[in-house]
Design a protein around this motif. Sequence first.
Motif, PDB file in Angstrom:
ATOM      1  N   MET A 142       7.796  52.034 -31.882  1.00 22.52           N
ATOM      2  CA  MET A 142       7.714  50.746 -31.222  1.00 22.52           C
ATOM      3  C   MET A 142       9.053  50.327 -30.614  1.00 22.52           C
ATOM      4  SD  MET A 142       4.792  49.443 -31.071  1.00 22.52           S
ATOM      5  CE  MET A 142       3.194  49.869 -31.719  1.00 22.52           C
ATOM      6  N   ILE A 143      10.125  50.547 -31.378  1.00 26.58           N
ATOM      7  CA  ILE A 143      11.470  50.176 -30.943  1.00 26.58           C
ATOM      8  C   ILE A 143      12.370  51.391 -31.066  1.00 26.58           C
ATOM      9  CG2 ILE A 143      13.536  48.912 -31.685  1.00 26.58           C
ATOM     10  CD1 ILE A 143      11.737  46.557 -32.349  1.00 26.58           C
ATOM     11  N   GLU A 144      13.147  51.655 -30.022  1.00 32.11           N
ATOM     12  CA  GLU A 144      14.132  52.734 -30.079  1.00 32.11           C
ATOM     13  C   GLU A 144      15.391  52.307 -29.332  1.00 32.11           C
ATOM     14  OE1 GLU A 144      14.658  57.517 -29.136  1.00 32.11           O
ATOM     15  OE2 GLU A 144      12.918  56.435 -28.376  1.00 32.11           O
ATOM     16  N   LEU A 145      16.486  52.177 -30.069  1.00 30.71           N
ATOM     17  CA  LEU A 145      17.778  51.865 -29.476  1.00 30.71           C
ATOM     18  C   LEU A 145      18.691  53.069 -29.616  1.00 30.71           C
ATOM     19  CD1 LEU A 145      16.765  49.041 -31.054  1.00 30.71           C
ATOM     20  CD2 LEU A 145      18.860  48.209 -30.014  1.00 30.71           C
ATOM     21  N   ARG A 146      19.408  53.359 -28.542  1.00 29.55           N
ATOM     22  CA  ARG A 146      20.369  54.463 -28.570  1.00 29.55           C
ATOM     23  C   ARG A 146      21.694  53.980 -28.005  1.00 29.55           C
ATOM     24  NH1 ARG A 146      18.495  59.024 -30.381  1.00 29.55           N
ATOM     25  NH2 ARG A 146      16.267  59.535 -30.279  1.00 29.55           N
ATOM     26  N   GLU A 147      22.699  53.921 -28.893  1.00 36.47           N
ATOM     27  CA  GLU A 147      24.069  53.543 -28.537  1.00 36.47           C
ATOM     28  C   GLU A 147      24.110  52.233 -27.752  1.00 36.47           C
ATOM     29  OE1 GLU A 147      25.680  56.940 -26.566  1.00 36.47           O
ATOM     30  OE2 GLU A 147      25.809  58.112 -28.401  1.00 36.47           O
ATOM     31  N   VAL A 148      23.323  51.264 -28.197  1.00 35.67           N
ATOM     32  CA  VAL A 148      23.255  49.970 -27.514  1.00 35.67           C
ATOM     33  C   VAL A 148      24.473  49.122 -27.881  1.00 35.67           C
ATOM     34  CG1 VAL A 148      22.034  47.748 -27.484  1.00 35.67           C
ATOM     35  CG2 VAL A 148      20.772  49.890 -27.206  1.00 35.67           C
ATOM     36  N   GLY A 149      25.087  48.549 -26.870  1.00 33.97           N
ATOM     37  CA  GLY A 149      26.215  47.643 -27.070  1.00 33.97           C
ATOM     38  C   GLY A 149      26.056  46.419 -26.190  1.00 33.97           C
ATOM     39  N   ARG A 150      26.714  45.328 -26.598  1.00 32.77           N
ATOM     40  CA  ARG A 150      26.691  44.102 -25.788  1.00 32.77           C
ATOM     41  C   ARG A 150      28.081  43.480 -25.821  1.00 32.77           C
ATOM     42  NH1 ARG A 150      26.787  40.944 -22.207  1.00 32.77           N
ATOM     43  NH2 ARG A 150      25.264  39.287 -21.774  1.00 32.77           N
ATOM     44  N   THR A 151      28.678  43.401 -24.629  1.00 35.32           N
ATOM     45  CA  THR A 151      30.001  42.812 -24.468  1.00 35.32           C
ATOM     46  C   THR A 151      29.890  41.572 -23.606  1.00 35.32           C
ATOM     47  OG1 THR A 151      31.085  44.968 -24.680  1.00 35.32           O
ATOM     48  CG2 THR A 151      32.344  43.207 -23.623  1.00 35.32           C
ATOM     49  N   PHE A 152      30.578  40.516 -24.011  1.00 33.35           N
ATOM     50  CA  PHE A 152      30.589  39.269 -23.251  1.00 33.35           C
ATOM     51  C   PHE A 152      31.934  39.125 -22.558  1.00 33.35           C
ATOM     52  CE2 PHE A 152      27.502  38.699 -26.623  1.00 33.35           C
ATOM     53  CZ  PHE A 152      26.413  38.176 -25.943  1.00 33.35           C
ATOM     54  N   ALA A 153      31.886  38.766 -21.271  1.00 34.83           N
ATOM     55  CA  ALA A 153      33.098  38.639 -20.483  1.00 34.83           C
ATOM     56  C   ALA A 153      33.983  37.519 -21.017  1.00 34.83           C
ATOM     57  CB  ALA A 153      32.744  38.383 -19.023  1.00 34.83           C
ATOM     58  N   GLY A 154      35.264  37.684 -20.864  1.00 28.84           N
ATOM     59  CA  GLY A 154      36.238  36.713 -21.341  1.00 28.84           C
ATOM     60  C   GLY A 154      36.777  35.833 -20.248  1.00 28.84           C
ATOM     61  N   PRO A 155      38.008  35.410 -20.382  1.00 29.80           N
ATOM     62  CA  PRO A 155      38.882  35.896 -21.473  1.00 29.80           C
ATOM     63  C   PRO A 155      38.722  35.099 -22.760  1.00 29.80           C
ATOM     64  CG  PRO A 155      40.139  34.538 -19.933  1.00 29.80           C
ATOM     65  CD  PRO A 155      38.750  34.616 -19.384  1.00 29.80           C
ATOM     66  N   PRO A 156      38.899  35.769 -23.923  1.00 31.82           N
ATOM     67  CA  PRO A 156      39.026  37.224 -24.035  1.00 31.82           C
ATOM     68  C   PRO A 156      37.646  37.873 -24.034  1.00 31.82           C
ATOM     69  CG  PRO A 156      39.161  36.254 -26.199  1.00 31.82           C
ATOM     70  CD  PRO A 156      39.030  35.096 -25.236  1.00 31.82           C
ATOM     71  N   GLU A 157      37.579  39.123 -23.666  1.00 32.99           N
ATOM     72  CA  GLU A 157      36.312  39.861 -23.730  1.00 32.99           C
ATOM     73  C   GLU A 157      35.937  40.076 -25.192  1.00 32.99           C
ATOM     74  OE1 GLU A 157      35.194  43.294 -20.915  1.00 32.99           O
ATOM     75  OE2 GLU A 157      35.813  44.281 -22.775  1.00 32.99           O
ATOM     76  N   VAL A 158      34.654  39.877 -25.490  1.00 36.24           N
ATOM     77  CA  VAL A 158      34.189  40.008 -26.873  1.00 36.24           C
ATOM     78  C   VAL A 158      33.058  41.027 -26.936  1.00 36.24           C
ATOM     79  CG1 VAL A 158      33.094  38.842 -28.828  1.00 36.24           C
ATOM     80  CG2 VAL A 158      34.810  37.635 -27.454  1.00 36.24           C
ATOM     81  N   THR A 159      33.214  42.023 -27.785  1.00 32.40           N
ATOM     82  CA  THR A 159      32.144  42.987 -28.025  1.00 32.40           C
ATOM     83  C   THR A 159      31.386  42.550 -29.267  1.00 32.40           C
ATOM     84  OG1 THR A 159      33.370  44.804 -27.007  1.00 32.40           O
ATOM     85  CG2 THR A 159      31.572  45.394 -28.493  1.00 32.40           C
ATOM     86  N   ALA A 160      30.179  42.025 -29.070  1.00 32.25           N
ATOM     87  CA  ALA A 160      29.393  41.486 -30.170  1.00 32.25           C
ATOM     88  C   ALA A 160      28.515  42.529 -30.835  1.00 32.25           C
ATOM     89  CB  ALA A 160      28.526  40.332 -29.673  1.00 32.25           C
ATOM     90  N   LEU A 161      28.258  43.621 -30.121  1.00 28.56           N
ATOM     91  CA  LEU A 161      27.395  44.679 -30.649  1.00 28.56           C
ATOM     92  C   LEU A 161      27.857  45.996 -30.067  1.00 28.56           C
ATOM     93  CD1 LEU A 161      24.745  45.055 -32.367  1.00 28.56           C
ATOM     94  CD2 LEU A 161      23.510  45.035 -30.192  1.00 28.56           C
TER      95      LEU A 161
END
Length: 222
Positions: A1-20
């Motif tokens: 049903m669900i398949e994630l592969r190397e999923v990331g989520r970055t929010f633009a800054g400043p400062p840039e934040v990688t939340a996942l």
Amino acid sequence: MIELREVGRTFAGPPEVTALRDATFGVDAGEIVAIVGPSGSGKSTLLNVLGLLDTPTTGTYHLAGVDTGSLKERQRTALRASTLGFVFQAAHVIAHLDCLGNVTVPLEHLGIPRRERAAMAEKALLAVGLGHRLRARPNTLSGGERQRVAIARAIVHEPKVLLCDEPTGNLDSENTASVLELLESLVSGDRAVVIVTHESDVADRAHRTVKVVDGVAAALAA
């Protein structure tokens, strides 16, 4: 049903934040998977990605066999509406509507004909054990019953995946056990349930657990 592969989520800054970052795991039909982790770890970001409320910056996410990264916004909205059901910590029942009315609300947005809505809503309320409270108003329901109305509303269109965000967070131990038993009963060969929780007793009821720490999501052994 669900398949994630190397999923990331970055929010633009400043400062840039990688939340996942580098989230790689799957959820099969017939499974309950718990997502756990401390506050601020990235659980909410992951849930937003799973719910098609946010898009990954990197990686791929397939939902019910569909590559969500290739979809336009209208297609994402349609897939979310047809495939996903959402249950939140607060039941968010509508005070001026009875149980039946609350559960028919999403069917209106899906364009289900009026003559079919009541029958579908009644079926969902029967499934959560509220067949005897169809015309009850929210102010006459217990906390556990209100959460059952919310679950009925989430499953009324028969979604393939049920996403639950702290669904027992506002409940006492007795109602927590009752809601968990209900969620377990709703898992079937063609439906999966994902529960974000900080409660260990809730996570212990899941088939598998995904732990999120500092934005890194890792599936734990069953």
